[in-house]
Design a protein around this motif. Structure first.
Motif, short mmCIF file in Angstrom:
data_model
loop_
_atom_site.label_atom_id
_atom_site.label_comp_id
_atom_site.label_asym_id
_atom_site.label_seq_id
_atom_site.Cartn_x
_atom_site.Cartn_y
_atom_site.Cartn_z
N PRO A 352 0.84 -1.20 0.00
CA PRO A 352 0.00 0.00 0.00
C PRO A 352 0.88 1.25 0.00
O PRO A 352 1.61 1.51 0.94
CB PRO A 352 -0.79 -0.13 1.31
N SER A 353 0.83 2.02 -1.07
CA SER A 353 1.74 3.15 -1.26
C SER A 353 0.99 4.49 -1.20
O SER A 353 -0.07 4.64 -1.81
CB SER A 353 2.45 3.01 -2.60
N THR A 354 1.55 5.46 -0.48
CA THR A 354 0.98 6.81 -0.38
C THR A 354 1.82 7.79 -1.20
O THR A 354 3.00 7.56 -1.43
CB THR A 354 0.94 7.29 1.08
N PRO A 355 1.25 8.93 -1.61
CA PRO A 355 1.98 9.88 -2.44
C PRO A 355 3.20 10.50 -1.74
O PRO A 355 4.15 10.90 -2.41
CB PRO A 355 0.95 10.97 -2.75
N ASP A 356 3.17 10.61 -0.40
CA ASP A 356 4.25 11.29 0.30
C ASP A 356 5.23 10.33 0.99
O ASP A 356 6.09 10.77 1.75
CB ASP A 356 3.70 12.29 1.32
N SER A 357 5.09 9.03 0.72
CA SER A 357 5.97 7.99 1.29
C SER A 357 5.80 7.79 2.79
O SER A 357 6.61 7.11 3.42
CB SER A 357 7.46 8.30 1.03
N LEU A 358 4.76 8.36 3.37
CA LEU A 358 4.53 8.21 4.81
C LEU A 358 3.31 7.34 5.05
O LEU A 358 2.31 7.43 4.33
CB LEU A 358 4.29 9.58 5.47
N PRO A 359 3.35 6.49 6.08
CA PRO A 359 2.16 5.72 6.42
C PRO A 359 1.05 6.61 6.98
O PRO A 359 1.28 7.76 7.34
CB PRO A 359 2.67 4.74 7.49
N VAL A 360 -0.15 6.06 7.02
CA VAL A 360 -1.31 6.75 7.59
C VAL A 360 -1.58 6.10 8.94
O VAL A 360 -1.91 4.92 9.02
CB VAL A 360 -2.54 6.62 6.66
N ILE A 361 -1.43 6.88 10.01
CA ILE A 361 -1.54 6.33 11.37
C ILE A 361 -2.35 7.30 12.22
O ILE A 361 -2.01 8.48 12.32
CB ILE A 361 -0.16 6.14 12.03
N GLY A 362 -3.41 6.81 12.85
CA GLY A 362 -4.16 7.65 13.78
C GLY A 362 -5.66 7.43 13.71
O GLY A 362 -6.15 6.62 12.93
N MET A 363 -6.37 8.17 14.55
CA MET A 363 -7.84 8.11 14.56
C MET A 363 -8.42 9.00 13.47
O MET A 363 -7.85 10.03 13.13
CB MET A 363 -8.37 8.60 15.91
N LEU A 364 -9.57 8.58 12.95
CA LEU A 364 -10.31 9.43 12.02
C LEU A 364 -11.04 10.50 12.83
O LEU A 364 -11.77 10.17 13.77
CB LEU A 364 -11.32 8.60 11.23
N LYS A 365 -10.85 11.76 12.48
CA LYS A 365 -11.51 12.84 13.22
C LYS A 365 -13.03 12.72 13.14
O LYS A 365 -13.75 12.95 14.11
CB LYS A 365 -11.07 14.20 12.68
N GLN A 366 -13.52 12.35 11.96
CA GLN A 366 -14.97 12.25 11.76
C GLN A 366 -15.56 11.05 12.50
O GLN A 366 -16.72 11.09 12.93
CB GLN A 366 -15.25 12.15 10.26
N TYR A 367 -14.76 9.99 12.64
CA TYR A 367 -15.22 8.76 13.29
C TYR A 367 -14.14 8.30 14.28
O TYR A 367 -13.35 7.41 13.98
CB TYR A 367 -15.48 7.67 12.25
#
Length: 413
Positions: A352-367
């Motif tokens: 799974p690749s992101t545009p900025d080379s950083l993983p996505v980690i954390g809570m969703l603000k909306q949920y």
């Protein structure tokens, strides 16, 4: 107070590490995946805990090289033509991330994760009794010309040293002293003395899973079809059941995008596939991982043979293996070893690749009952343990060991 019931979707190394961290913090944890633990992308990696990986791929120099690489059938970069429409938003984000200020933010963020990664790994390895699967013999990264070494010396390697990476430059003769069974294909390179590797990524995942179950964790083999917030909790619909949980952590790699889209959460996450070949090297031995950086491949000695891993193929996750990519990799291995090795098995899997080379980690603000941990690209094994620790800290409501702002899910909005 009743123990919170948390479900984790995705039983790769990130999901397993998160499950162990949450379980150790006192939560009742269920892990759901359609495959056995560790059988997805985590099965096929090069086995490195890549402590040196502190630089995003997002550089204008890389951007300029991409068209030529895509046209060169022997380069490590390729693309399935039908997958191109999926790359538009990703590509725009990649260009934006190449701006110097964005690149520097990404570099600082990766370094912050790396500074906590080794201690997090060690805690899980000790917890699960998995130290025997890890070797600490460093790693070699080799170049095929003196000019490439000099470019690296004033470029990426200088940056890595600034970020705290321990490395030393070696001549071709010094490399031969460390790995006498390599051919003389290289002009020398870099030795990373602190890099560790696992002799079996799948055995490591299985060891984590066994400990998780032994401590009361629940593993469900099923395909998740839908997740939906229900009041303060979350409903999970699988092919064979519907269940309710207090909180959910999504660690499903590329599949995470599809599960989040109906909730109005759109992520520029793409499938960047990697290949590996398990080789019989006919008595030629390696003591540690050896990378040929010009070709973006690594040879790693593992329990079932030497693993040749590499390439970046933008393609649908379920597309069949492209034999041309495997053939190119085999030719690289032939040059590195000075003989044509026998192929024991081949594998392809989707990073799974992101545009900025950083993983996505954390809570969703909306949920806030839903947390995410995906997009680790080439660094799932490297950052699995620290990601699990950070998610556990988020859910417990304590200050996180690393500032999660650069990894926030909302940064793509």
């Amino acid at each position: 107070m009743e123990t919170e019931n948390i479900v984790i979707i995705g039983a790769g190394i990130v999901g397993l590490s998160t499950a162990l961290s949450l379980q150790k913090s006192g939560y009742q944890v269920t892990l759901i995946d359609r495959e056995d633990p560790g059988m997805g992308a985590s099965f096929g990696n090069a086995g490195l805990f890549a402590d040196y990986a502190r630089l995003p791929f997002t550089k204008f120099a890389m951007l300029r090289k991409m068209p030529g690489m895509l046209l060169d059938s022997t380069s490590p970069l390729s693309m399935q033509s039908s997958y191109l429409p999926n790359l538009v938003t990703y590509g725009l984000g990649f260009v934006k991330s190449c701006l110097p200020s964005k690149y520097e933010q990404g570099r600082a963020a990766l370094s912050a994760l790396q500074n906590c990664a080794v201690a997090a790994d060690q805690r899980l390895l000790q917890l699960t009794g998995s130290e025997d699967l890890i070797k600490a013999k460093g790693c070699l990264a080799l170049f095929d010309s003196e000019q490439a070494i000099e470019d690296a010396r004033v470029g990426d390697m200088a940056e890595r040293i600034q970020q705290g990476v321990s490395l030393e430059f070696l001549s071709a003769g010094e490399v031969a002293d460390l790995e006498p069974d390599l051919s003389a294909f290289h002009a020398g390179g870099v030795f990373y003395p602190n890099t560790r590797f696992t002799v079996s990524p799948v055995a490591l995942s299985q060891r984590y899973a066994e400990h998780f179950v032994a401590q009361g964790g629940n593993i469900v083999l099923d395909e998740v079809l839908e997740i939906s917030p229900q009041g303060p909790g979350v409903r999970v619909r699988c092919s064979g059941s519907v269940s309710q949980f207090d909180k959910l952590v999504l660690c499903a790699g590329v599949a995470s995008k599809k599960l989040l889209k109906p909730m109005g959460c759109n992520f520029p996450l793409v499938s960047e596939r990697g290949y590996h070949l398990t080789l019989d090297t006919d008595g030629k031995k390696l003591s540690r991982p050896v990378g040929w950086l010009d070709k973006a491949v690594f040879l790693t000695p593992m329990s079932d043979g030497v693993r040749l891993a590499g390439t970046a193929e933008f393609a649908y996750a379920d597309a069949p293996l492209n034999p041309e990519r495997a053939s190119v990799m085999l030719q690289h291995a032939k040059v590195m070893l000075g003989q044509e090795p026998e192929i024991r098995s081949t594998w392809v899997g989707s990073r799974p690749s992101t545009p900025d080379s950083l993983p996505v980690i954390g809570m969703l603000k909306q949920y806030p009952q839903i947390s995410v941990a995906f997009g680790h690209g080439h660094l799932g094994l490297t950052f699995g343990a620290i990601t699990g620790q950070l998610i556990s800290e988020c859910i417990r409501g304590v200050q996180t060991s690393v500032d999660l702002t650069p990894f926030a899910p909302e940064r793509f909005s």
